[in-house]
Write a protein that holds these residues in place. Structure first.
Motif, PDB file in Angstrom:
ATOM      1  N   ASN A  86       0.814  -1.220   0.000  1.00 56.34           N
ATOM      2  CA  ASN A  86       0.000   0.000   0.000  1.00 56.34           C
ATOM      3  C   ASN A  86       0.850   1.273   0.000  1.00 56.34           C
ATOM      4  O   ASN A  86       0.371   2.337  -0.379  1.00 56.34           O
ATOM      5  CB  ASN A  86      -0.919   0.024   1.224  1.00 56.34           C
ATOM      6  CG  ASN A  86      -2.028  -1.003   1.129  1.00 56.34           C
ATOM      7  OD1 ASN A  86      -2.624  -1.174   0.077  1.00 56.34           O
ATOM      8  ND2 ASN A  86      -2.305  -1.701   2.214  1.00 56.34           N
ATOM      9  N   ARG A  87       2.088   1.125   0.448  1.00 57.17           N
ATOM     10  CA  ARG A  87       2.945   2.311   0.593  1.00 57.17           C
ATOM     11  C   ARG A  87       3.165   3.007  -0.744  1.00 57.17           C
ATOM     12  O   ARG A  87       3.231   4.232  -0.817  1.00 57.17           O
ATOM     13  CB  ARG A  87       4.277   1.896   1.208  1.00 57.17           C
ATOM     14  CG  ARG A  87       5.106   3.034   1.736  1.00 57.17           C
ATOM     15  CD  ARG A  87       6.239   2.509   2.591  1.00 57.17           C
ATOM     16  NE  ARG A  87       5.759   1.842   3.793  1.00 57.17           N
ATOM     17  CZ  ARG A  87       6.545   1.286   4.688  1.00 57.17           C
ATOM     18  NH1 ARG A  87       7.862   1.290   4.508  1.00 57.17           N
ATOM     19  NH2 ARG A  87       6.036   0.699   5.761  1.00 57.17           N
ATOM     20  N   ASP A  88       3.259   2.216  -1.808  1.00 58.23           N
ATOM     21  CA  ASP A  88       3.496   2.795  -3.118  1.00 58.23           C
ATOM     22  C   ASP A  88       2.314   3.621  -3.613  1.00 58.23           C
ATOM     23  O   ASP A  88       2.461   4.453  -4.490  1.00 58.23           O
ATOM     24  CB  ASP A  88       3.795   1.694  -4.147  1.00 58.23           C
ATOM     25  CG  ASP A  88       5.119   1.002  -3.852  1.00 58.23           C
ATOM     26  OD1 ASP A  88       5.983   1.641  -3.220  1.00 58.23           O
ATOM     27  OD2 ASP A  88       5.271  -0.165  -4.235  1.00 58.23           O
ATOM     28  N   SER A  89       1.145   3.368  -3.074  1.00 56.73           N
ATOM     29  CA  SER A  89      -0.039   4.077  -3.552  1.00 56.73           C
ATOM     30  C   SER A  89      -0.324   5.340  -2.743  1.00 56.73           C
ATOM     31  O   SER A  89      -1.379   5.935  -2.870  1.00 56.73           O
ATOM     32  CB  SER A  89      -1.255   3.149  -3.543  1.00 56.73           C
ATOM     33  OG  SER A  89      -1.482   2.648  -2.242  1.00 56.73           O
ATOM     34  N   TYR A  93      -2.110   4.107   1.322  1.00 58.41           N
ATOM     35  CA  TYR A  93      -1.310   3.645   2.449  1.00 58.41           C
ATOM     36  C   TYR A  93      -1.712   4.373   3.730  1.00 58.41           C
ATOM     37  O   TYR A  93      -1.894   3.752   4.777  1.00 58.41           O
ATOM     38  CB  TYR A  93       0.180   3.870   2.169  1.00 58.41           C
ATOM     39  CG  TYR A  93       1.060   3.641   3.376  1.00 58.41           C
ATOM     40  CD1 TYR A  93       1.260   2.356   3.862  1.00 58.41           C
ATOM     41  CD2 TYR A  93       1.666   4.711   4.035  1.00 58.41           C
ATOM     42  CE1 TYR A  93       2.050   2.130   4.980  1.00 58.41           C
ATOM     43  CE2 TYR A  93       2.462   4.496   5.151  1.00 58.41           C
ATOM     44  CZ  TYR A  93       2.652   3.203   5.614  1.00 58.41           C
ATOM     45  OH  TYR A  93       3.418   2.988   6.723  1.00 58.41           O
ATOM     46  N   ILE A  94      -1.867   5.677   3.639  1.00 60.69           N
ATOM     47  CA  ILE A  94      -2.250   6.471   4.808  1.00 60.69           C
ATOM     48  C   ILE A  94      -3.648   6.090   5.284  1.00 60.69           C
ATOM     49  O   ILE A  94      -3.890   5.910   6.484  1.00 60.69           O
ATOM     50  CB  ILE A  94      -2.201   7.982   4.490  1.00 60.69           C
ATOM     51  CG1 ILE A  94      -0.780   8.391   4.082  1.00 60.69           C
ATOM     52  CG2 ILE A  94      -2.664   8.794   5.700  1.00 60.69           C
ATOM     53  CD1 ILE A  94       0.277   8.089   5.124  1.00 60.69           C
ATOM     54  N   VAL A  95      -4.569   5.944   4.348  1.00 59.58           N
ATOM     55  CA  VAL A  95      -5.942   5.562   4.699  1.00 59.58           C
ATOM     56  C   VAL A  95      -5.952   4.207   5.380  1.00 59.58           C
ATOM     57  O   VAL A  95      -6.685   3.981   6.356  1.00 59.58           O
ATOM     58  CB  VAL A  95      -6.846   5.551   3.440  1.00 59.58           C
ATOM     59  CG1 VAL A  95      -8.192   4.900   3.748  1.00 59.58           C
ATOM     60  CG2 VAL A  95      -7.048   6.966   2.929  1.00 59.58           C
ATOM     61  N   ASN A  96      -5.135   3.286   4.887  1.00 58.10           N
ATOM     62  CA  ASN A  96      -5.026   1.962   5.494  1.00 58.10           C
ATOM     63  C   ASN A  96      -4.543   2.059   6.939  1.00 58.10           C
ATOM     64  O   ASN A  96      -5.023   1.341   7.823  1.00 58.10           O
ATOM     65  CB  ASN A  96      -4.062   1.098   4.673  1.00 58.10           C
ATOM     66  CG  ASN A  96      -3.994  -0.327   5.168  1.00 58.10           C
ATOM     67  OD1 ASN A  96      -5.003  -1.010   5.287  1.00 58.10           O
ATOM     68  ND2 ASN A  96      -2.786  -0.793   5.448  1.00 58.10           N
ATOM     69  N   GLN A  97      -3.588   2.953   7.184  1.00 57.54           N
ATOM     70  CA  GLN A  97      -3.084   3.149   8.535  1.00 57.54           C
ATOM     71  C   GLN A  97      -4.158   3.728   9.450  1.00 57.54           C
ATOM     72  O   GLN A  97      -4.274   3.347  10.619  1.00 57.54           O
ATOM     73  CB  GLN A  97      -1.861   4.084   8.507  1.00 57.54           C
ATOM     74  CG  GLN A  97      -0.645   3.510   7.805  1.00 57.54           C
ATOM     75  CD  GLN A  97      -0.181   2.216   8.445  1.00 57.54           C
ATOM     76  OE1 GLN A  97       0.164   2.173   9.614  1.00 57.54           O
ATOM     77  NE2 GLN A  97      -0.183   1.139   7.668  1.00 57.54           N
ATOM     78  N   VAL A  98      -4.955   4.653   8.927  1.00 54.58           N
ATOM     79  CA  VAL A  98      -6.035   5.265   9.710  1.00 54.58           C
ATOM     80  C   VAL A  98      -7.079   4.221  10.099  1.00 54.58           C
ATOM     81  O   VAL A  98      -7.469   4.111  11.263  1.00 54.58           O
ATOM     82  CB  VAL A  98      -6.717   6.412   8.921  1.00 54.58           C
ATOM     83  CG1 VAL A  98      -7.954   6.913   9.670  1.00 54.58           C
ATOM     84  CG2 VAL A  98      -5.741   7.562   8.709  1.00 54.58           C
TER      85      VAL A  98
END
Length: 199
Positions: A86-89, A93-98
């Motif tokens: 997800n980091r590349d997107s 990636y941030i939304v996934n972390q949230v």
């Protein structure tokens, strides 16, 4: 799908627990093979681990003394690969972390946008904009959605007080919880409980 993979790992682990006589060395070798397969899959997807992350997982799996430790190491590895994917997107990636943070800490009555932003080292405003753009909903709407979904599951087939349910899902005020629940679900918690009692 990483969520499906994690579910299968948990199901497999639970199945092993039912067979207490399975040798730990046999279990360890199986999890080691899973680790190698995950590393190969990650390499095929051009994922480059930082430092000695890959060595850390293979070593930890072989040194793990219990089934639970091996399970947690594999799940942690799946999460790490998921993060790299997800980091590349960027925004995703941030939304996934949230969403991961909210799903982990939804019971925390002090959970807030500022707390999430501080944890992720982002400004609250920037985080809100990215989340809304990606999901179509606000962070507070997502927090409410997760809390109410857990409340619904908690009440199904159980004779539990509304104030206890509210407390379990992050609300200190049962009256406010009832108001929010009614707004989201369309009926108040008491009615929902009555409609979902096991017969």
């Amino acid at each position: 799908n990483m969520n499906a993979l994690k579910l299968n790992i948990k199901l497999f682990t639970n199945d092993i627990r039912k067979h207490e006589n399975t040798p730990i060395c046999k279990i360890r070798n199986f999890f080691y093979q899973i680790t190698i397969e995950l590393l190969n899959a990650a390499s095929s997807s051009n994922i480059r681990f930082q430092g000695n992350e890959s060595d850390y997982f293979t070593t930890s799996i072989m040194q793990a003394g219990t089934l639970s430790e091996q399970e947690q190491m594999i799940l942690a590895m799946v999460d790490l690969i998921d993060d790299y994917q997800n980091r590349d997107s960027g925004v995703n990636y941030i939304v996934n972390q949230v969403t991961r943070f909210i799903n982990r800490y939804y019971q925390d009555k002090s959970l807030s946008i500022s707390k999430i932003a501080h944890h992720l080292h982002f400004s609250a405003t920037h985080l809100c904009i990215m989340f809304k753009k990606s999901t179509g909903k606000t962070i507070n709407q997502y927090i409410t959605e997760i809390r109410i979904n857990h409340a619904k599951e908690y009440m199904k087939g159980k004779d539990v007080k509304i104030c206890v349910v509210a407390d379990q899902v992050g609300y200190s005020d049962a009256s406010y919880f009832t108001k929010v629940f009614h707004h989201v679900v369309g009926v108040n918690p008491k009615t929902y409980k009555e409609l979902n009692v096991d017969v």
